[in-house]
Write a protein that holds these residues in place. Structure first.
Motif, short mmCIF file in Angstrom:
data_model
loop_
_atom_site.label_atom_id
_atom_site.label_comp_id
_atom_site.label_asym_id
_atom_site.label_seq_id
_atom_site.Cartn_x
_atom_site.Cartn_y
_atom_site.Cartn_z
N GLY A 594 10.99 75.70 85.35
CA GLY A 594 10.84 74.47 86.24
C GLY A 594 9.55 73.56 85.90
O GLY A 594 9.43 72.64 86.32
N ARG A 595 8.97 74.15 84.71
CA ARG A 595 7.89 73.33 84.39
C ARG A 595 8.16 72.30 82.98
O ARG A 595 9.03 72.72 82.33
N PRO A 596 7.45 71.15 82.86
CA PRO A 596 8.06 70.47 82.02
C PRO A 596 7.62 70.89 80.76
O PRO A 596 8.00 70.12 79.67
N ARG A 597 6.61 71.68 80.28
CA ARG A 597 6.01 71.83 79.02
C ARG A 597 6.97 72.35 78.07
O ARG A 597 6.96 71.82 76.88
N ALA A 598 7.92 73.31 78.44
CA ALA A 598 8.73 73.85 77.37
C ALA A 598 9.84 72.65 76.93
O ALA A 598 9.91 72.63 75.35
N PRO A 599 10.55 72.00 77.82
CA PRO A 599 11.61 71.09 77.38
C PRO A 599 10.86 70.01 76.65
O PRO A 599 11.34 69.32 75.73
N ARG A 600 9.55 69.60 77.09
CA ARG A 600 8.77 68.40 76.41
C ARG A 600 8.62 68.89 74.92
O ARG A 600 8.90 68.11 74.06
N GLU A 601 8.11 70.07 74.59
CA GLU A 601 7.96 70.48 73.23
C GLU A 601 9.32 70.75 72.56
O GLU A 601 9.25 70.43 71.42
N ARG A 602 10.26 71.20 73.07
CA ARG A 602 11.34 71.49 72.53
C ARG A 602 11.94 70.05 72.11
O ARG A 602 12.65 69.93 71.02
N GLY A 603 11.78 68.95 72.81
CA GLY A 603 12.45 67.65 72.63
C GLY A 603 11.43 67.38 71.38
O GLY A 603 12.11 66.63 70.53
N VAL A 616 16.53 63.36 72.47
CA VAL A 616 16.51 62.74 73.98
C VAL A 616 17.23 63.58 75.05
O VAL A 616 16.42 63.24 76.15
N ALA A 617 17.79 64.58 74.64
CA ALA A 617 18.42 65.21 75.78
C ALA A 617 17.36 66.20 76.27
O ALA A 617 17.10 66.12 77.63
N GLU A 618 16.38 66.76 75.49
CA GLU A 618 15.33 67.68 76.03
C GLU A 618 14.33 66.84 76.89
O GLU A 618 13.57 67.22 77.63
N LEU A 619 13.74 65.72 76.04
CA LEU A 619 12.94 64.95 76.62
C LEU A 619 13.53 64.14 78.02
O LEU A 619 12.40 64.08 78.98
N GLY A 620 14.72 64.12 78.11
CA GLY A 620 15.14 63.59 79.43
C GLY A 620 14.79 64.82 80.26
O GLY A 620 14.70 64.54 81.74
N ARG A 621 15.17 65.87 80.05
CA ARG A 621 14.98 67.13 81.04
C ARG A 621 13.50 67.18 81.52
O ARG A 621 13.14 67.50 82.43
N ALA A 622 12.65 66.93 80.46
CA ALA A 622 11.02 66.93 80.68
C ALA A 622 10.91 65.86 81.58
O ALA A 622 9.93 65.98 82.70
N LEU A 623 11.28 64.63 81.63
CA LEU A 623 11.06 63.58 82.32
C LEU A 623 11.45 63.69 83.86
O LEU A 623 10.99 63.49 84.79
N ALA A 624 12.62 64.61 83.86
CA ALA A 624 13.23 64.75 85.32
C ALA A 624 12.20 65.60 86.20
O ALA A 624 12.05 65.57 87.25
N LEU A 625 11.63 66.25 85.22
CA LEU A 625 10.55 67.27 86.00
C LEU A 625 9.15 66.55 86.10
O LEU A 625 8.23 67.13 86.90
N ASP A 626 8.79 65.69 85.20
CA ASP A 626 7.53 64.96 85.47
C ASP A 626 7.76 63.47 84.95
O ASP A 626 7.42 62.79 83.75
#
Length: 828
Positions: A594-603, A616-626
């Motif tokens: 539930g934290r943005p750190r992992a999807p952000r770095e994965r993106g 794009v997909a992973e950074l979209g997940r990170a943006l949904a969280l932050d």
């Protein structure tokens, strides 16, 4: 009142007339005359009156119409010294606006890097180091390697020219904000020199004073030597005079040919004649009294002045010659409240009125103005400080005469500073308003209870080291000074060893962190934090294998440490091991769902590996969280651009800039996309804003050249690339791009010369070989064209770039024109 006190102190200045005459006479010698001196070095033991002389020299310079600035141990780095100089000039009506602007950028970028590096929990974030070096520093695009194929690992482009040469056989152009954080002297000093030249044109002299050089010389000496003896940062104005004042005798090997431009002013204790002159000025004339004062003081100016201050009438007023001058001063003061105030005022390292009220007890709180009028007290940037020669015996007197009172005084001050720290909020070590009271609190805790407080101080040192050598140096000085003042030799030695280790600025406190690991006071949890902090330091020095080793050690001690998995993922990414990076990020997400750190770095990892759809997909997940993180938007905007989807890229860049209007990296990226789309006017407007934010960015000028080139404005493009190359002669990407513009203008020999320079700088520069082949072919030189295509194929194979047809002209709108780059890694 303060001005009256200063005048009285000046009126009492005696002695040192020869030294003052030498300094004053230098203003009468033309700068072209070989007798003129550009540097004065004042040196002598503590108590001989160096600071009083320096203040008198400054007054003499002011009387000659000079613009002056003074710094002392209140600064802990060259940028801080530059800020202090600029502030002093501004108070004299000559602000250094360009320097102030870039210093503000430096502080902001450093703050962003430190904020990113702090991370969550107890560990630092190596991923945030990439942020500091790329995105959070406001830079991410690495101009200087040409347009390489997307399969080249772009993360390596973020990690410095030397590693790039080894890994990609390519040298990248400098990322200016990254350089500003990691090598501020190279960026700040030319601006300082230029500003100094501007104001020096309007003043007869510019005179800079660097006092307490025994403490500041560790970081100032090499910089000042380069300023004076080399053209590395540009030439100092000829009407500039520097004065360096410290205890140590100058090393003749440090300043080449110093006799040609340096005047040494060694200070010994007063002569008997000078000491008698000072005593007479204070009304001390009785011969027996004078003789005892001379014997007791050792003719040290500060002690002669202190002893004379009470105007002893008989030798009995001085007492036993074996007693210290400070004890005699206290004996002369009949008011017990004042005596107590003088003693208790010696407990803090420096004083303002608030600290004084916290230090003293009883009815002494209103005596601050009286205290600051004493001869052994000097002003220091709005505060006052006892002279070390006086403060040390005052401390010793209290520590030995009443250990309980000594401890109680330091405990009282530690508690007061703790309240000040709490009132500053939760900014912790990256926030000066929190950091300063914390350091003083630690000093007083160590003085009160050295054994009990040392473990706490060590734990604070982990975070202090993580913030960089300037903060680590202040922390180490606390330990060394507490050891000296509390008479605890192990503390003094350990603090001194830390300070010596921190002289190596670019080691990023790695050596001090290694020393910490040997301390028995640390728990396993503390050792995890040390390993992570040291891993970050190794990462910043591009020692990636050492960084990975420390992350492994941290995970051996605590396999569920999220910060260690995060940092190791980014370190793996830095060496091109994307699979290992993704494995660490999978574990990170298990640990902190539930934290943005992992999807952000994965993106970011997918993007740097050229997998833009996944990015794009992973950074979209990170943006949904932050959704309010401008840096994630910037990163995704660049991924859209690399997918050839400019509308989505512009939308993300627009959103990022609404959140952070000063997000320079996004401005330049948006300008690039706008330029490709033919929106030249808006692209240039973005670049204008970016250049105002960071005027030393060669990258911005290179991008300006591209925008002109995309618009067919080739003359303007060539001029912009030329300005970029003037800032960075090793900017290979600008050379390659200028070559294309020159070819469009029919200036083929110049274009080929630029491409020759580009491949000489970057032997693996595939695109440049291809462009040179295209020009050779157009000139009918098929053999040379085939040779360049073969070189391109060999270099491409070494880098994993698949062979392909000769590229279109880079100015063709179908050409993506976006070199691989690290992008703006978001905050943890």
């Amino acid at each position: 009142m303060q001005e009256l006190i200063r005048r009285r102190k000046r009126a009492g200045f005696v002695g040192r007339r020869d030294e003052l005459a030498v300094f004053q006479g230098n203003f009468d010698v033309p700068v072209e005359d070989e007798r003129h001196r550009f540097v004065f070095r004042v040196h002598g033991n503590a108590g001989v009156g160096k600071t009083f002389l320096v203040r008198e020299l400054e007054q003499a310079a002011l009387e000659r119409g000079a613009l002056t600035a003074y710094t002392d141990e209140g600064v802990d780095s060259v940028p801080e010294a530059l800020g202090a100089i600029s502030a002093r000039f501004a108070r004299q009506g000559w602000p250094l606006k360009a320097l102030d602007k870039i210093l503000a950028t430096y502080r902001q970028r450093r703050y962003e890097a430190e904020a990113a590096g702090a991370g969550a929990g107890s560990g630092p974030s190596a991923g945030a180091v990439v942020a500091a070096r790329a995105g959070l520093a406001g830079v991410g695009l690495v101009p200087g390697v040409g347009v390489l194929a997307s399969t080249v690992d772009p993360v390596q482009l973020a990690e410095g020219a030397e590693r790039l040469r080894a890994a990609l056989s390519a040298r990248l152009g400098r990322q200016e904000d990254v350089q500003l954080v990691l090598d501020p002297l190279r960026v700040l000093t030319p601006v300082f020199v230029e500003e100094l030249g501007r104001v020096a044109a309007h003043a007869p002299w510019v005179v800079l004073f660097f006092d307490t050089y025994e403490r500041t010389g560790a970081f100032l000496d090499g910089w000042l030597r380069d300023l004076v003896t080399t053209d590395r940062y540009g030439g100092l104005p000829a009407n500039t005079v520097l004065t360096l004042s410290g205890q140590s005798r100058p090393d003749p090997l440090h300043w080449p040919a110093a006799a040609d431009y340096v005047a040494d002013l060694p200070l010994d204790p007063f002569t008997e004649e000078e000491a008698r002159q000072l005593l007479a000025s204070k009304g001390v004339l009785e011969e027996d009294v004078v003789r005892d004062v001379l014997r007791l003081s050792g003719r040290l100016p500060v002690l002669v002045s202190t002893l004379a201050g009470s105007r002893p009438a008989t030798p009995g007023d001085i007492g036993d010659p074996s007693a210290t001058a400070v004890e005699r001063f206290l004996k002369w003061e009949p008011d017990p409240v004042r005596r107590s105030a003088a003693l208790e005022g010696a407990l803090p390292r420096r004083l303002d009125e608030d600290v004084f009220r916290a230090a003293v007890s009883g009815d002494a709180a209103g005596l601050f103005d009286w205290l600051r009028s004493l001869p052994f007290v000097r002003d220091q940037g709005g505060r006052i400080k006892y002279h070390d020669v006086v403060r040390a015996p005052m401390q010793r007197l209290q520590r030995t005469a009443s250990p309980q009172r000594w401890r109680a005084g330091h405990e009282r001050l530690a508690a007061w500073y703790a309240q000040e720290r709490a009132a500053a909020g939760d900014g912790r070590w990256r926030d000066e308003s929190w950091r300063e009271p914390r350091l003083e609190e630690l000093y007083h805790r160590l003085c009160a209870d050295p054994a009990g407080a040392f473990g706490v101080v060590l734990r604070d040192g982990i975070e202090a080291c993580r913030q960089g050598t300037v903060t680590a140096r202040r922390w180490a000085r606390v330990i060394a000074e507490a050891g000296e003042d509390a008479n605890r030799e192990p503390l003094r030695k350990w603090g001194a060893a830390c300070l010596a280790a921190l002289d190596a600025e670019r080691r990023h406190a790695i050596d001090v962190l290694g020393m910490m690991l040997a301390r028995p006071e640390l728990t396993d949890g503390d050792r995890v934090a040390v390993h992570i902090a040291r891993a970050w330091g190794y990462f910043r020095t591009e020692a990636y294998e050492d960084s990975l080793a420390d992350y492994r050690r941290a995970l051996t001690l605590d396999a569920s440490c999220a910060d260690a998995h995060h940092g190791r993922a980014v370190a793996h990414r830095a060496v091109g091991d994307h699979a290992a990076a993704l494995a660490d990020l999978d574990r990170l997400e298990e640990l902190e769902p539930g934290r943005p750190r992992a999807p952000r770095e994965r993106g970011e990892t997918h993007r740097r590996a050229g997998r833009y759809e996944e990015a794009v997909a992973e950074l979209g997940r990170a943006l949904a969280l932050d959704p309010a993180d401008a840096l994630i938007l910037g990163s995704r905007g660049q991924a859209w651009a690399q997918l050839g989807r400019p509308a989505e890229a512009l939308e993300d860049f627009d959103r990022a800039l609404l959140i952070d209007p000063d997000y320079g990296w996004a401005l330049v990226r948006r300008a690039h996309v706008r330029g490709l789309l033919g929106d030249t006017e808006d692209a240039l407007a973005d670049l204008d804003r970016a250049e105002r934010l960071s005027p030393s960015w060669a990258w911005v000028l290179g991008e300006r050249g591209d925008v002109y080139r995309f618009a067919g404005r080739y003359e303007e493009a060539v001029a912009a690339y030329g300005r970029a190359l003037a800032l960075d002669p090793g900017y290979a990407w600008a050379l390659g791009s200028r070559a294309v513009a020159l070819a469009e203008l029919g200036r083929v020999p110049e274009a080929l010369a630029d491409l020759d320079r580009a491949v000489a700088l970057v032997p693996g520069y595939v695109w440049a070989y291809q462009q040179r082949a295209r020009l050779h072919r157009a000139q009918g030189r098929e053999e040379e064209a085939l040779a360049d295509l073969a070189r391109a194929a060999r270099a491409g194979a070494a880098q994993g770039i698949p062979p392909g047809p000769l590229p279109a002209d880079e100015g063709d709108p179908a050409y993506p024109g976006i070199p691989p780059e690290p992008g703006p890694t978001p905050r943890p």
